[in-house]
Design a protein around this motif. Structure first.
Motif, PDB file in Angstrom:
ATOM      1  N   PRO A  41       0.811  -1.226   0.000  1.00 30.87           N
ATOM      2  CA  PRO A  41       0.000   0.000   0.000  1.00 30.87           C
ATOM      3  C   PRO A  41       0.841   1.271   0.000  1.00 30.87           C
ATOM      4  N   ALA A  42       2.123   1.133   0.291  1.00 29.81           N
ATOM      5  CA  ALA A  42       2.979   2.317   0.318  1.00 29.81           C
ATOM      6  C   ALA A  42       3.385   2.765  -1.078  1.00 29.81           C
ATOM      7  N   PRO A  56      -1.837 -10.460   3.431  1.00 39.05           N
ATOM      8  CA  PRO A  56      -0.490 -10.315   2.887  1.00 39.05           C
ATOM      9  C   PRO A  56      -0.478 -10.644   1.397  1.00 39.05           C
ATOM     10  N   GLY A  57      -0.039  -9.693   0.607  1.00 43.08           N
ATOM     11  CA  GLY A  57       0.056  -9.919  -0.838  1.00 43.08           C
ATOM     12  C   GLY A  57      -1.278  -9.991  -1.554  1.00 43.08           C
ATOM     13  N   GLN A  58      -2.348  -9.521  -0.931  1.00 42.76           N
ATOM     14  CA  GLN A  58      -3.672  -9.617  -1.556  1.00 42.76           C
ATOM     15  C   GLN A  58      -4.221  -8.215  -1.791  1.00 42.76           C
ATOM     16  N   VAL A  59      -4.449  -7.882  -3.051  1.00 47.34           N
ATOM     17  CA  VAL A  59      -5.020  -6.563  -3.326  1.00 47.34           C
ATOM     18  C   VAL A  59      -6.130  -6.671  -4.358  1.00 47.34           C
ATOM     19  N   ARG A  60      -7.174  -5.855  -4.170  1.00 47.47           N
ATOM     20  CA  ARG A  60      -8.217  -5.708  -5.189  1.00 47.47           C
ATOM     21  C   ARG A  60      -8.436  -4.226  -5.389  1.00 47.47           C
ATOM     22  N   TYR A  61      -8.902  -3.876  -6.573  1.00 48.62           N
ATOM     23  CA  TYR A  61      -9.152  -2.458  -6.847  1.00 48.62           C
ATOM     24  C   TYR A  61     -10.646  -2.218  -6.951  1.00 48.62           C
TER      25      TYR A  61
END
Ligand SMILES: CCCCCCCCCCCCC/C=C/[C@@H](O)[C@H](COP(=O)(O)O)NC(=O)CCCCC
Ligand SMILES: Nc1ncnc2c1ncn2[C@@H]1O[C@H](COP(=O)(O)OP(=O)(O)O)[C@@H](O)[C@H]1O
Ligand SMILES: [Ca+2]
Length: 586
Positions: free
Chosen positions: A220-221, A276-281
């Motif tokens: 997120p940084a 950890p290591g999980q992103v959605r937009y």
């Protein structure tokens, strides 16, 4: 003062439209034609901005519903955007306007078509030439294919666009294609479907851009790289919120026209880090509590089509749930705008325009929101975060108004499409009648934030944690703990829908099995001794597997083939000629 280009492109002739003679003028920016044989005060001028000319064809040509060409050597046909007067929704319906001109000679006809085509190239640099089109054949009322082939493809063809069309055979095919396949030569991606289909394309386009830039999107940084590919949405889904909130109408022809003329609307995107290591937009709704529960319930009733949301909304409302949690948010600059300032983000929005400058020059709004050597829950500006702990009916974050047919002004009517902020709406636990009043106000123009149990904040980032580390979930009577390796709330035997025995999430990846083994956690909510203590997150129509998330708004990360909602009020009472009007009639 006229530019050299305007002088070069200028053309003025006496032409015929039907049996009337017109004075036609092409300036650099407009094509106008005025009846020649009328007295001055009766003269009417039609003026079309060159940027809104769709195509020019030799002969007398028709396109919709079927293409026909009468190949005469003194005629040419101009196709352009025509705004319909019917006002059924918040924006304006666009139609394909068509005028057939007759010239005194073939030489003059060829001069007109050549000048018009040159003007189009010069004025619309973002018009797409090659598009990748994904059709979800199962979205909404399952009419995606038909909508594309009968209403959209003819407009694309007229504009000289070459399209590579893929009808999806499985969920996430569009996303995977965008992440892995060769995309050389494409100017944009078009999705024919609903918000879920748009979301797939969004994940693919953003993911691919970050891969190519060598950025770690899971952090997120990291300041994400804006995406070069434009996205077009042809609405053929159930809610179609992203289309409604960026165009103002749900209409495939209007959306196709925005694509062909190369309109460009920047859009804020929320990255939702959910493990950890999980992103959605997300661009519209990131919602916990009511909206998460409605989505989870609705997945079981897909066969109902779009009506599944009404049915599930009623079921969830009757189950009268509320959830504990800790919400933390990073407020946006209150001097820029406020979610309660009663303004609306319309086409050409001044707040968004100012933000463009700020977002791309001021690093405090982009890269340094989180310091890169610290995690998302601890960063350099920790003292700016506001923390709220309590029991909520719903917690929602939206980067845009999230208007849709059910709610024409949306979840947050004054939210902006491209200001780099989102609106956080907290609805505290209240009695069912109070919550019904809140929901009902979404369908009217009454202020849904003017209720004692509702608060709204304009934010740059949000974090959500289960209160007390999720102890309440573990303590719930009627639920017994069952560790399943980290899947989240309301996961039914590892998948969201389809099995008999359901699980509810506990803290730290632990899930709970309902003793009653009913088919649905929501009907179960009426029979279990205690309702589940944990909801799920609805992320643009997808269920997230973890209740603990961290969200960051990335200003103007993607661009849509759209221009924001046009305010039609001026067209109706506009007495100016269109080119004189600097609002909608531009
Ligand atoms: C008493 C009347 C109650 C009416 C409540 C109306 C509130 C409507 C707000 C809707 C916000 C919609 C935000 C968009 C969500 C979509 O991303 C998502 C998926 O859409 P799709 O892929 O097209 O299926 N839709 C939903 O989550 C549906 C929410 C419906 C809530 C009633
Ligand atoms: N061929 C397919 N089969 C099954 N699911 C699909 C297919 N193509 C896309 N999907 C998925 O269907 C879901 C819903 O699609 P969407 O077009 O948003 O329709 P709706 O608005 O009705 O929910 C999306 O999450 C998408 O990933
Ligand atoms: Ca925004």
């Amino acid at each position: 003062m006229k530019t050299q280009m305007e002088t070069d492109l200028r053309l003025e002739s006496s032409l015929w439209v039907g049996n009337k003679r017109y004075l036609a003028v092409l300036t650099g920016w407009h094509l106008k034609w005025t009846e020649a044989d009328k007295k001055n005060r009766d003269k009417k001028t039609v003026s079309v901005p060159v940027a809104e000319v769709v195509g020019v064809e030799e002969g007398r040509v028709e396109v919709l519903p079927h293409k026909s060409v009468e190949d005469t050597d003194r005629d040419f046909t101009v196709f352009y955007v025509k705004r319909s007067n019917s006002r059924t929704s918040s924006g304006l319906l666009w139609r394909l306007g068509r005028t057939q001109f007759t010239c005194p000679s073939r030489v003059l006809r060829d001069q007109w078509t050549k000048h018009l085509r040159t003007a189009l190239k010069t004025h619309s640099p973002l018009r797409p030439h090659r598009l990748l089109v994904f059709i979800n054949p199962f979205g909404g009322k399952k009419k995606g294919r038909q909508i594309y082939h009968s209403l959209v493809a003819p407009v694309f063809e007229l504009a000289g666009i070459s399209s590579h069309v893929l009808v999806t055979e499985r969920a996430n095919q569009a996303r995977d294609h965008l992440l892995k396949k060769d995309l050389t030569g494409f100017d944009g991606v078009v999705c024919v479907g609903g918000d879920g289909m748009f979301s797939e394309v969004l994940q693919g386009v953003i993911g691919r851009t970050q891969q190519e830039a060598g950025l770690c999107e899971n952090d997120p940084a990291v300041a994400l790289q804006p995406c070069p590919l434009h996205i077009g949405i042809i609405p053929a889904g159930s809610t179609d919120c992203v289309c409604y909130a960026t165009v103002g109408v749900i209409d495939p022809v209007t959306s196709a026209l925005h694509v062909v003329i190369g309109d460009s609307q920047p859009l804020d995107v929320c990255s939702v880090h959910h493990g950890p290591g999980q992103v959605r937009y997300s661009v519209s709704l990131v919602g916990y509590g009511f909206y998460g529960d409605v989505l989870a319930e609705s997945e079981k009733h897909r066969w109902m089509g779009p009506f599944r949301y009404d049915y599930s909304g009623a079921v969830v409302f009757l189950s009268n749930r509320s959830y504990r949690g800790t919400v933390q948010y990073l407020p946006a600059d209150p001097l820029m705008s406020s979610p309660r300032d009663k303004t609306r983000c319309l086409s050409g929005c001044g707040v968004c325009a100012k933000s463009t400058e700020r977002l791309f020059t001021n690093s405090s709004d982009s890269g340094s929101l989180y310091s890169s050597n610290s995690g998302p829950f601890s960063n350099g500006s920790e003292d700016e975060w506001v923390s709220v702990d309590g029991r909520f009916k719903s917690v929602s974050l939206t980067c845009m108004s999230s208007s849709c047919a059910k709610s024409p002004l949306g979840l947050s009517p004054s939210a902006h499409l491209a200001d780099g902020t989102g609106d956080l709406i907290l609805v505290w636990d209240t009695n069912p009648l109070g919550f019904l009043a809140f929901l009902y106000r979404h369908t009217t123009d009454q202020d849904q934030f003017d209720l004692p149990f509702v608060e709204v904040h304009r934010v740059k980032a949000v974090r959500f944690a289960l209160a007390g580390g999720g102890e309440e979930a573990e303590d719930s009577e009627g639920l017994r703990g069952a560790v399943d390796g980290g899947d989240g709330a309301y996961v039914e035997n590892g998948s969201i829908a389809g099995s008999q025995q359901h699980l509810a999430a506990g803290a730290n990846g632990q899930t709970m099995t309902c003793e009653d083994k009913t088919t649905s956690p929501f009907t179960c909510g009426l029979c279990c001794r205690k309702a589940p203590a944990v909801s799920v997150w609805n992320c643009d129509g997808e269920i997230l597997p973890s209740p603990e998330i961290c969200c960051r708004i990335h200003g103007q990360l993607v661009r849509l083939y759209a221009r924001g909602i046009e305010d039609g009020t001026f067209l109706e009472d506009c007495t100016e000629e269109r080119e004189e009007c600097n609002r909608t009639c531009r």
